[in-house]
Design a protein around this motif. Structure first.
Motif, mmCIF file in Angstrom:
data_model
loop_
_atom_site.group_PDB
_atom_site.id
_atom_site.type_symbol
_atom_site.label_atom_id
_atom_site.label_comp_id
_atom_site.label_asym_id
_atom_site.label_seq_id
_atom_site.Cartn_x
_atom_site.Cartn_y
_atom_site.Cartn_z
ATOM 1 N N ARG A 1 0.831 -1.206 0.000
ATOM 2 C CA ARG A 1 0.000 0.000 0.000
ATOM 3 C C ARG A 1 0.870 1.262 0.000
ATOM 4 N NH1 ARG A 1 -3.199 -3.116 3.659
ATOM 5 N NH2 ARG A 1 -2.202 -2.092 5.443
ATOM 6 N N LEU A 2 1.977 1.237 0.752
ATOM 7 C CA LEU A 2 2.877 2.388 0.750
ATOM 8 C C LEU A 2 3.498 2.604 -0.630
ATOM 9 C CD1 LEU A 2 4.698 1.952 4.189
ATOM 10 C CD2 LEU A 2 2.949 3.632 3.597
ATOM 11 N N MET A 3 3.879 1.507 -1.314
ATOM 12 C CA MET A 3 4.441 1.638 -2.654
ATOM 13 C C MET A 3 3.413 2.198 -3.627
ATOM 14 S SD MET A 3 7.074 1.347 -4.517
ATOM 15 C CE MET A 3 8.149 0.401 -3.433
ATOM 16 N N GLU A 4 2.164 1.738 -3.500
ATOM 17 C CA GLU A 4 1.109 2.278 -4.366
ATOM 18 C C GLU A 4 0.897 3.766 -4.104
ATOM 19 O OE1 GLU A 4 -2.260 -0.115 -3.552
ATOM 20 O OE2 GLU A 4 -1.565 -1.833 -4.752
ATOM 21 N N MET A 5 0.932 4.158 -2.852
ATOM 22 C CA MET A 5 0.796 5.574 -2.537
ATOM 23 C C MET A 5 1.981 6.375 -3.072
ATOM 24 S SD MET A 5 -0.646 5.339 1.380
ATOM 25 C CE MET A 5 -0.547 7.105 1.591
ATOM 26 N N LYS A 6 3.171 5.803 -3.017
ATOM 27 C CA LYS A 6 4.351 6.489 -3.543
ATOM 28 C C LYS A 6 4.249 6.677 -5.052
ATOM 29 C CE LYS A 6 9.329 5.847 -4.100
ATOM 30 N NZ LYS A 6 10.482 4.958 -3.818
ATOM 31 N N ASN A 7 3.849 5.620 -5.745
ATOM 32 C CA ASN A 7 3.696 5.726 -7.200
ATOM 33 C C ASN A 7 2.615 6.731 -7.568
ATOM 34 O OD1 ASN A 7 5.667 3.760 -7.454
ATOM 35 N ND2 ASN A 7 4.180 2.086 -7.606
ATOM 36 N N ALA A 8 1.513 6.719 -6.815
ATOM 37 C CA ALA A 8 0.446 7.683 -7.103
ATOM 38 C C ALA A 8 0.916 9.108 -6.849
ATOM 39 C CB ALA A 8 -0.778 7.371 -6.243
ATOM 40 N N ARG A 9 1.739 9.288 -5.779
ATOM 41 C CA ARG A 9 2.249 10.624 -5.502
ATOM 42 C C ARG A 9 3.197 11.109 -6.598
ATOM 43 N NH1 ARG A 9 3.528 9.522 -0.818
ATOM 44 N NH2 ARG A 9 5.751 9.043 -1.067
ATOM 45 N N GLU A 10 4.049 10.215 -7.096
ATOM 46 C CA GLU A 10 4.949 10.597 -8.184
ATOM 47 C C GLU A 10 4.174 10.888 -9.467
ATOM 48 O OE1 GLU A 10 7.723 7.455 -8.533
ATOM 49 O OE2 GLU A 10 8.849 7.989 -6.722
ATOM 50 N N ASN B 1 1.112 12.001 -9.686
ATOM 51 C CA ASN B 1 0.443 13.303 -9.525
ATOM 52 C C ASN B 1 1.436 14.452 -9.652
ATOM 53 O OD1 ASN B 1 -1.973 11.984 -9.082
ATOM 54 N ND2 ASN B 1 -1.729 11.950 -6.853
ATOM 55 N N ARG B 2 2.661 14.255 -9.140
ATOM 56 C CA ARG B 2 3.666 15.298 -9.293
ATOM 57 C C ARG B 2 4.025 15.521 -10.761
ATOM 58 N NH1 ARG B 2 7.915 13.503 -4.508
ATOM 59 N NH2 ARG B 2 6.730 14.321 -2.735
ATOM 60 N N ARG B 3 4.172 14.428 -11.497
ATOM 61 C CA ARG B 3 4.510 14.556 -12.911
ATOM 62 C C ARG B 3 3.407 15.271 -13.682
ATOM 63 N NH1 ARG B 3 5.919 9.839 -13.297
ATOM 64 N NH2 ARG B 3 3.998 8.887 -14.063
ATOM 65 N N MET B 4 2.170 14.919 -13.368
ATOM 66 C CA MET B 4 1.054 15.578 -14.053
ATOM 67 C C MET B 4 0.980 17.056 -13.666
ATOM 68 S SD MET B 4 -1.822 12.584 -13.639
ATOM 69 C CE MET B 4 -3.109 13.629 -14.321
ATOM 70 N N LEU B 5 1.222 17.366 -12.407
ATOM 71 C CA LEU B 5 1.185 18.756 -11.974
ATOM 72 C C LEU B 5 2.321 19.562 -12.606
ATOM 73 C CD1 LEU B 5 -0.057 20.939 -10.203
ATOM 74 C CD2 LEU B 5 1.361 20.144 -8.310
ATOM 75 N N GLY B 6 3.519 18.957 -12.712
ATOM 76 C CA GLY B 6 4.624 19.653 -13.362
ATOM 77 C C GLY B 6 4.353 19.943 -14.820
ATOM 78 N N MET B 7 3.747 18.963 -15.517
ATOM 79 C CA MET B 7 3.403 19.200 -16.920
ATOM 80 C C MET B 7 2.369 20.307 -17.059
ATOM 81 S SD MET B 7 5.348 17.303 -18.656
ATOM 82 C CE MET B 7 4.545 17.568 -20.227
ATOM 83 N N LYS B 8 1.429 20.375 -16.135
ATOM 84 C CA LYS B 8 0.432 21.443 -16.188
ATOM 85 C C LYS B 8 1.082 22.804 -15.961
ATOM 86 C CE LYS B 8 -3.642 18.790 -14.726
ATOM 87 N NZ LYS B 8 -4.700 18.663 -13.689
ATOM 88 N N ILE B 9 2.050 22.850 -15.022
ATOM 89 C CA ILE B 9 2.726 24.123 -14.760
ATOM 90 C C ILE B 9 3.515 24.575 -15.990
ATOM 91 C CG2 ILE B 9 4.525 25.218 -13.384
ATOM 92 C CD1 ILE B 9 3.633 23.499 -11.034
ATOM 93 N N PHE B 10 4.285 23.678 -16.609
ATOM 94 C CA PHE B 10 5.064 24.036 -17.790
ATOM 95 C C PHE B 10 4.149 24.425 -18.945
ATOM 96 C CE2 PHE B 10 8.578 21.409 -15.915
ATOM 97 C CZ PHE B 10 9.442 22.475 -15.732
ATOM 98 N N SER B 11 3.054 23.693 -19.094
ATOM 99 C CA SER B 11 2.128 24.014 -20.183
ATOM 100 C C SER B 11 1.495 25.383 -19.984
ATOM 101 C CB SER B 11 1.060 22.929 -20.270
ATOM 102 O OG SER B 11 0.092 23.257 -21.242
ATOM 103 N N HIS B 12 1.143 25.689 -18.725
ATOM 104 C CA HIS B 12 0.534 26.986 -18.448
ATOM 105 C C HIS B 12 1.512 28.127 -18.708
ATOM 106 C CE1 HIS B 12 -1.976 29.976 -16.466
ATOM 107 N NE2 HIS B 12 -0.923 30.308 -15.696
ATOM 108 N N VAL B 13 2.772 27.981 -18.278
ATOM 109 C CA VAL B 13 3.777 29.026 -18.488
ATOM 110 C C VAL B 13 4.085 29.184 -19.976
ATOM 111 C CG1 VAL B 13 6.172 29.671 -18.009
ATOM 112 C CG2 VAL B 13 4.744 28.713 -16.194
#
Length: 764
Positions: free
Chosen positions: A392-401, A403-415
């Motif tokens: 469960r911790l590994m699944e949470m870690k993968n989900a967190r990574e 989400n970070r990747r998707m958020l970073g792409m959104k930030i770069f796309s917005h800029v």
């Protein structure tokens, strides 16, 4: 103020002289006429325990208390405090002097006690037994109950702190669970024990005279001791040793019984305490450092007494236990003139034989029985749980990574969109790249920290980065620029600093070694304790519980829940409350037992489904329809439509356990009592509960279990041994009760002892 009142009395009667002794305000108040003291009635308030203690010790001289009946018990404030104690705890704040005056004149009672004119016999009511050969029961009315409670308060304060520590029952905050907690925590290595079983004997004139002589050692008041003698003469106070009526909250038990039994046996308790202290002095306990690993078991004597139940424990040879048993029997029969049942007062082995005490079963066991090590199956289950947790911790870690990747792409796309669509370039008030840099820097730090925690990954990366190290060859290094060689050396240092797993692996191996050593130490310590130490194991008598379940009609002969047709005449809420009262009593009583899960099963299954079947029989419905309507938690709606739950829910039953030990007021008769509402249009009658002014009452008839099943409680083969029974003279008596107190009576919060049983209603 005192002299002003004296002048007013002189104006009425010139023969009155100024008093030359200290008069308390309440006593002076009690001597005034009603017309003169009407304005002072509103100031009468119940006394607190420190106030009563201060008032009591003001009459202590030369090691004795004097003139207690006239100067303490007869005070209106003390009598009002006693009345306050007799009321229900949640309604006691509503008690006023007017509420007491509707039952009797408090100041008239104070004058009668002060002048020694109080007639005990006129305050007693004799009830005939419902059986042809049964014994009658003498009950005090509410006026006499107040006097008895005032006496109990005074005697409790006089002897407070004078009893040994192993005396329980009849003392505030020292009940059954406190005694059991003491036995669990303090008794070590019991080898032999025995309980003192008394023959069923009622205190006669010999015992009363001896009791009064013991009271005379601390109390110099002939009137107070004479009042206690009158209570025994009229049978308003009755002590019967060897029975099951003491400490159970039954109506045939007097409120003074607990204190008087402790006073009567106080000399015996102190001698037992001297024996214990002498044993401790002769057999001191050495420290483990001094003993140098040698196991030493000092000879100990333990004692526990709850009213007339006595348990004595020895850790040593059987000879010591036999000498102690002979001395106990000789002292009780010789000096205290009590009859001991020698067939039941025998020595038992604490290891191989169980012993019954306080309605539970005790046995000495090794610590591994109470706290057993994990089995292989439990270890596998724990390992499986840990693996599932890691997944469960590994699944949470993968989900967190992710989400970070998707958020970073959104930030770069917005800029990027802002820069591309802006004519004057993208302008902003603050540097967004700094914010983005901080966000990514924090993410990178977290990733690095998670990465460094894995020794295997660090090892693989270190191996890959250091493989094929051709720049370490001297002939190659001489041909390259010095800046490149220095940069390479610096890089290798950083690789060794952050990725070399040698130190981490050594630390991991050291930690594993320490865990193994700690496990070996615990195993050896546990093994030594199993060979040298014995603890107390307390279990509920599950066979007696099952017998009580069958006797009350909760189950059939096959052990399955069945309805109780007698309760079908009650309201739905009253049926649930009666079952809840029985269930909660058992949960509170046996919560300290080792096999408490079996008691939980009886309450959660047999009582719950018997209640559902009773409701189904009342409404002529199926069990499934009843469960859908009331739910398994037995929820019932009040007049306003709000759902209420009286029966303990499954979650409440699971949470009940040894961590919630308390000493509630003994209410053990909820199982043997049924209240049936009568279809009887009676005139407005005041509630029979103590000092309840409610006139909106309903008449109920008392039905007792022993009369309903036609079983004599003295027949141990048919009746449940140790289970208390209400006196059969109260069977089929009718009482007017308000909705509040009848609910408490169903739920087991109060018993018939909290009701004025002399105010029953005659119904044809």
């Amino acid at each position: 103020m005192l002299f002003a009142l004296t002048r007013r009395l002189r104006a009425i009667n010139p023969s009155i002289k100024t008093p030359t002794f200290n008069f308390t305000f309440s006593l002076l108040h009690s001597t005034l006429s009603h017309s003169l003291s009407f304005d002072l009635d509103q100031t009468l308030k119940p006394l607190t325990k420190p106030q009563l203690k201060t008032l009591l010790f003001s009459h202590y001289n030369n090691g004795k208390f004097s003139n207690l009946l006239q100067n303490i018990v007869a005070l209106p404030s003390v009598l009002f405090t006693a009345s306050h104690n007799l009321t229900h705890p949640t309604r006691s704040f509503q008690l006023t002097l007017d509420s007491v005056s509707t039952r009797f004149d408090l100041y008239q009672l104070a004058r009668e006690l002060s002048s020694n004119e109080f007639d005990v016999g006129s305050c007693c009511f004799k009830l005939g037994s419902s059986q042809s050969k049964g014994k009658s029961l003498v009950l005090p009315n509410l006026k006499l109950k107040v006097v008895i409670e005032a006496l109990r308060m005074v005697l409790d304060l006089i002897y407070d702190g004078g009893f040994p520590t192993f005396v329980y029952g009849g003392r505030e905050g020292l009940g059954r669970h406190t005694a059991i907690r003491y036995m669990k925590n303090s008794v070590e290595n019991p080898n032999w024990w025995f309980t003192v079983a008394f023959d069923r004997v009622v205190f006669d004139s010999r015992h009363v005279n001896r009791l009064c002589s013991v009271l005379g050692d601390r109390i110099d008041d002939v009137r107070l001791i004479g009042l206690i003698e009158k209570l025994f003469e009229t049978e308003a106070a009755k002590i019967e040793l060897g029975g099951f009526e003491l400490g159970k909250g039954l109506p045939q038990e007097c409120g003074l019984c607990g204190v008087l039994i402790n006073v009567y046996l106080n000399g015996f308790d102190k001698k037992v305490q001297k024996i214990r202290l002498r044993m401790n002095e002769q057999n001191p306990k050495f420290d483990d450092e001094v003993s140098d690993g040698v196991v030493y078991k000092p000879l100990k004597v333990y004692a526990v007494r709850y009213l007339d139940e006595v348990l004595l424990i020895t850790s040593g040879s059987k000879v010591v236990a036999m000498d102690l048993l002979n001395w106990v029997v000789k002292h009780l029969e010789g000096e205290l003139e009590l009859k001991v049942d020698k067939l039941r007062t025998v020595i038992h082995s604490a290891v191989s034989e169980k012993i019954d005490f306080l309605g539970m079963e005790f046995r000495a066991v090794t610590p591994s029985v109470l706290r057993p090590p994990l089995s292989e199956k439990a270890k596998r289950a724990r390992l499986k749980f840990r693996r599932q947790k890691e997944v469960r911790l590994m699944e949470m870690k993968n989900a967190r990574e992710r989400n970070r990747r998707m958020l970073g792409m959104k930030i770069f796309s917005h800029v990027f969109d802002k820069l591309k669509n802006s004519n004057n370039r993208f302008k902003f008030d603050y540097q967004i790249e700094n914010e983005v840099r901080e966000i990514f820097s924090s993410w990178a730090d977290e990733v690095v920290q998670e990465f460094l925690e894995s020794v295997e990954e660090r090892w693989s990366w270190h191996r890959e980065l250091t493989a094929g190290d051709f720049l370490s060859l001297k002939r190659i290094r001489d041909q390259l620029p010095q800046e490149l060689v220095d940069a390479y050396d610096k890089f290798q240092k950083e690789v060794d600093k952050h990725l070399n797993p040698v130190k981490a692996r050594k630390a991991l191996e050291e930690e594993k070694r320490k865990e193994e050593e700690e496990e070996e130490r615990k195993y050896s310590e546990r093994t030594v304790k199993d060979l040298t130490k014995l603890c107390m194991k307390i279990t509920a008598p599950i066979e007696l519980v099952r017998k009580a379940v069958r006797l009350a009609g909760f189950t059939n002969d096959m052990g399955r829940p069945r309805p109780i047709s007698l309760l079908a005449a009650l309201e739905d809420a009253d049926i649930i409350k009666w079952y809840a009262g029985v269930g909660r009593r058992w949960l509170e009583y046996f919560c300290c037992c080792r096999n408490f899960e079996m008691v939980k099963t009886v309450v959660s299954y047999h009582l719950r489904f018997s209640c559902l079947l009773t409701l189904a029989e009342k409404h002529d419905a199926t069990k499934a329809e009843t469960v859908r309507h009331f739910s398994k938690d037995l929820k019932v709606s009040d007049l306003d439509g709000n759902e209420e739950m009286y029966f303990p829910s499954e979650r409440d039953v699971k949470r009940t356990g040894d961590g919630h030990l308390s000493d509630p007021k003994p209410v053990d008769s909820a199982l043997t009592l049924n209240l049936i509402r009568l279809a009887y249009d009676a005139p407005s009658i005041t509630c029979a509960a103590h000092f309840c002014e409610c006139n909106d009452t309903i008449t109920y008839r008392v039905l007792l279990l022993q009369n309903r099943t036609n079983i004599n409680p003295g027949d141990q083969k048919k009746w449940v041994p140790g289970m208390a029974a209400i006196h059969d003279s109260l069977d089929r008596r009718c009482f007017a009760l308000c909705a509040y107190h009848v609910s408490d009576l169903y739920l087991g919060k109060i018993t018939l002892q909290d009701i004025d049983c002399t105010s029953f209603v005659e119904v044809d």
